[in-house]
Design a protein around this motif. Structure first.
Motif, mmCIF file in Angstrom:
data_model
loop_
_atom_site.group_PDB
_atom_site.id
_atom_site.type_symbol
_atom_site.label_atom_id
_atom_site.label_comp_id
_atom_site.label_asym_id
_atom_site.label_seq_id
_atom_site.Cartn_x
_atom_site.Cartn_y
_atom_site.Cartn_z
ATOM 1 N N SER A 285 0.857 -1.183 0.000
ATOM 2 C CA SER A 285 0.000 0.000 0.000
ATOM 3 C C SER A 285 0.895 1.235 0.000
ATOM 4 O O SER A 285 1.842 1.304 0.794
ATOM 5 N N PRO A 286 0.592 2.217 -0.862
ATOM 6 C CA PRO A 286 1.391 3.446 -0.872
ATOM 7 C C PRO A 286 1.128 4.339 0.333
ATOM 8 O O PRO A 286 1.869 5.285 0.574
ATOM 9 N N GLY A 287 0.077 4.032 1.104
ATOM 10 C CA GLY A 287 -0.182 4.844 2.292
ATOM 11 C C GLY A 287 -1.567 4.594 2.860
ATOM 12 O O GLY A 287 -2.359 3.819 2.306
ATOM 13 N N PRO A 288 -1.862 5.250 3.983
ATOM 14 C CA PRO A 288 -3.149 5.062 4.653
ATOM 15 C C PRO A 288 -4.337 5.347 3.737
ATOM 16 O O PRO A 288 -4.310 6.285 2.933
ATOM 17 N N GLY A 289 -5.342 4.494 3.848
ATOM 18 C CA GLY A 289 -6.573 4.698 3.098
ATOM 19 C C GLY A 289 -6.532 4.223 1.659
ATOM 20 O O GLY A 289 -7.525 4.330 0.942
ATOM 21 N N ILE A 290 -5.408 3.692 1.207
ATOM 22 C CA ILE A 290 -5.289 3.217 -0.174
ATOM 23 C C ILE A 290 -5.310 1.690 -0.166
ATOM 24 O O ILE A 290 -4.542 1.045 0.542
ATOM 25 N N GLU A 291 -6.211 1.122 -0.945
ATOM 26 C CA GLU A 291 -6.398 -0.332 -1.001
ATOM 27 C C GLU A 291 -5.092 -1.022 -1.392
ATOM 28 O O GLU A 291 -4.473 -0.681 -2.398
#
Length: 166
Positions: free
Chosen positions: A117-123
């Motif tokens: 995941s590239p970061g928080p909130g990204i599937e």
């Protein structure tokens, strides 16, 4: 040159998994190792991998890579599957072999799932690899976890060179 490579937080406390991930990714990225403990949900390997990756992205507030292993025994209809860590912890390799003692079928599939995941909130994106083999009595001095009992083409993972296993 490595300073210009993208940095990804690889979430594991297992130095063997870190070495394998570094070998697989080569010089494509820089892995920064972090050990983040979180509760693990029950579910399929994919559900567990996604949840773990999402929690890790929140914890580090950035890009993460996680890895989950499964070992599926055909005679046990896929068990221990994604719960291999807990089965191995409780039974060890001898106990895992004993689980199949009453069965003629010793076929097993090792599944490796990477989640990014590239970061928080990204599937998270999932990447899976499967290797079919069989469960045998312990052999070999290399590897870790179930490597000494998982045989592929006549060799256990613990008997293989690191490069051959990958």
């Amino acid at each position: 040159m490595s300073a210009t490579l993208p940095k990804i937080n690889f979430i594991t406390g297992n130095k063997n998994k870190l070495a394998e991930a570094t070998a697989i990714l080569g010089d494509m990225v820089r892995l920064s190792n972090q050990n983040i403990e979180s509760s693990e949900i029950q579910g399929s390997l994919e559900e567990i991998a996604r949840d773990k990756c999402q929690k890790a992205a929140i914890a580090v507030n950035g890009p993460v890579l996680t890895e989950d292993s499964a070992l599926e025994f055909r005679a046990l209809k896929g068990l221990p599957g994604p719960y291999i860590k807990w089965f191995y912890s409780a039974l060890g390799n001898d106990g895992l072999c004993d689980l199949l003692a009453a069965y003629e079928d010793k076929v097993a599939t090792a599944v490796c799932t990477f989640a990014f995941s590239p970061g928080p909130g990204i599937e998270p994106l999932l990447f899976q690899g499967y290797t079919q083999g069989k469960i045998v009595p312990k052999r070999g001095d290399g590897g870790f976890a179930f490597d000494p009992i998982f045989e592929v083409q006549g060799q256990t993972y613990a008997e293989m060179s690191f490069a051959h296993k990958l």
